[in-house]
Design a protein around this motif. Structure first.
Motif, PDB file in Angstrom:
ATOM      1  N   LEU A 130       0.612  -1.242   0.060  1.00 33.94           N
ATOM      2  CA  LEU A 130      -0.184  -0.052   0.039  1.00 33.94           C
ATOM      3  C   LEU A 130       0.738   1.147   0.093  1.00 33.94           C
ATOM      4  CD1 LEU A 130      -2.651  -0.893   2.689  1.00 33.94           C
ATOM      5  CD2 LEU A 130      -3.093  -0.949   0.174  1.00 33.94           C
ATOM      6  N   GLN A 131       0.719   2.199  -0.745  1.00 35.36           N
ATOM      7  CA  GLN A 131       1.412   3.333  -0.921  1.00 35.36           C
ATOM      8  C   GLN A 131       0.619   4.680  -0.893  1.00 35.36           C
ATOM      9  OE1 GLN A 131       4.957   3.422  -1.933  1.00 35.36           O
ATOM     10  NE2 GLN A 131       4.981   5.652  -1.237  1.00 35.36           N
ATOM     11  N   VAL A 132       0.763   5.521  -0.045  1.00 31.75           N
ATOM     12  CA  VAL A 132      -0.082   6.802   0.109  1.00 31.75           C
ATOM     13  C   VAL A 132       0.970   7.983   0.231  1.00 31.75           C
ATOM     14  CG1 VAL A 132      -2.006   8.141   1.012  1.00 31.75           C
ATOM     15  CG2 VAL A 132      -2.196   5.672   0.740  1.00 31.75           C
ATOM     16  N   GLY A 133       1.195   8.739  -0.636  1.00 31.09           N
ATOM     17  CA  GLY A 133       2.382   9.574  -0.404  1.00 31.09           C
ATOM     18  C   GLY A 133       3.710   9.093  -0.182  1.00 31.09           C
ATOM     19  N   ALA A 134       4.100   9.783   1.128  1.00 29.89           N
ATOM     20  CA  ALA A 134       5.462   8.925   1.244  1.00 29.89           C
ATOM     21  C   ALA A 134       5.436   7.721   2.165  1.00 29.89           C
ATOM     22  CB  ALA A 134       6.374  10.048   1.941  1.00 29.89           C
ATOM     23  N   LEU A 135       4.266   7.417   2.681  1.00 33.88           N
ATOM     24  CA  LEU A 135       4.079   6.202   3.364  1.00 33.88           C
ATOM     25  C   LEU A 135       3.859   5.287   2.483  1.00 33.88           C
ATOM     26  CD1 LEU A 135       1.726   7.519   6.522  1.00 33.88           C
ATOM     27  CD2 LEU A 135       4.242   6.791   6.504  1.00 33.88           C
ATOM     28  N   ARG A 136       4.641   4.026   2.900  1.00 37.44           N
ATOM     29  CA  ARG A 136       4.143   2.792   2.267  1.00 37.44           C
ATOM     30  C   ARG A 136       4.281   1.566   3.148  1.00 37.44           C
ATOM     31  NH1 ARG A 136       7.538  -1.372   0.908  1.00 37.44           N
ATOM     32  NH2 ARG A 136       9.547  -0.326   1.374  1.00 37.44           N
TER      33      ARG A 136
END
Length: 226
Positions: A130-136
């Motif tokens: 899962l990837q949202v913005g700089a978070l994975r």
């Protein structure tokens, strides 16, 4: 993936059926050890999650009967029994993995998928991160990353953030989040989810993401404007 879930706790079984269904699994629920083997044979699953303490036929007996009948489906034992003896007995009877209660829902999902991949053999597709913005969120390890570095969160914060990331930009209800963060934990107060939300919101400061409360709808994870 088709999952046979053999668990006699009504609340936990319902929670797992809903939660695992939301991540793309077809779950066949079963609450009685005597019915597990017939279900196993009539609609063969890809993975079996099997509780040891079951009415009428103990989970260990179900497993032994299945292996004797030539059923080679990978089995994850799910039980409140935490002794080494129970673990060894289950593995000797033919179980492929073992997870004691209480457990983290993300870890359960990761172990189920790992069993499925191993059973499928080399080349089986790994679940997408899962990837949202700089978070994975790394599904295989269960770790959360900010850029290339591990993002220091508790398991409950990871579970909450993962649920929000899976529906980024959309509202996730308090009920749905509670099921993900406190699966099967009947002694936890419903409002405990607000404590996890509060702590996670403070940690999201440097990530470029915001956790927004939508009154009457739930919570939403959004990417902040540049």
């Amino acid at each position: 993936m088709h999952l046979l879930l053999v668990e006699d706790d009504d609340s936990l079984r319902a929670t797992l059926e809903r939660s695992l269904g939301r991540v793309g699994m077809r779950v066949t629920p079963c609450a009685d050890g005597a019915l597990a083997l017939p279900l196993w044979r009539s609609d063969p699953p890809d993975v079996v999650v099997l509780d040891l303490s079951l009415p009428h036929v103990d989970g260990l007996q179900v497993l032994q009967q299945a292996r004797s009948a030539g059923l080679r489906t990978p089995v994850l034992l799910l039980t409140a029994r935490g002794t080494v003896g129970d673990k060894v007995a289950g593995l000797n009877a033919g179980a492929d993995d073992y997870l004691p209660k209480p457990f983290d829902l993300d870890e359960l999902e990761a172990r189920i998928r790992a069993l499925h991949r191993r059973h499928q053999g080399p080349g089986a597709d790994a679940p997408a991160d899962l990837q949202v913005g700089a978070l994975r969120y790394d599904r295989s390890s269960g770790a959360m990353y900010l850029g290339h570095a591990v993002f220091d969160l508790t398991q409950r914060e990871i579970a909450l953030l993962r649920a929000l990331m899976a529906r980024s930009g959309k509202a996730v209800t308090k009920e749905q989040l509670f099921e993900q963060v406190f699966p099967g934990e009947l002694d936890v107060q419903y409002d405990a989810i607000e404590v996890v939300v509060y702590r996670l919101r403070k940690k999201l400061g440097p990530t470029g993401l915001s956790l927004v409360t939508l009154r009457g709808l739930g919570y939403l994870l959004k990417v902040d404007a540049a």
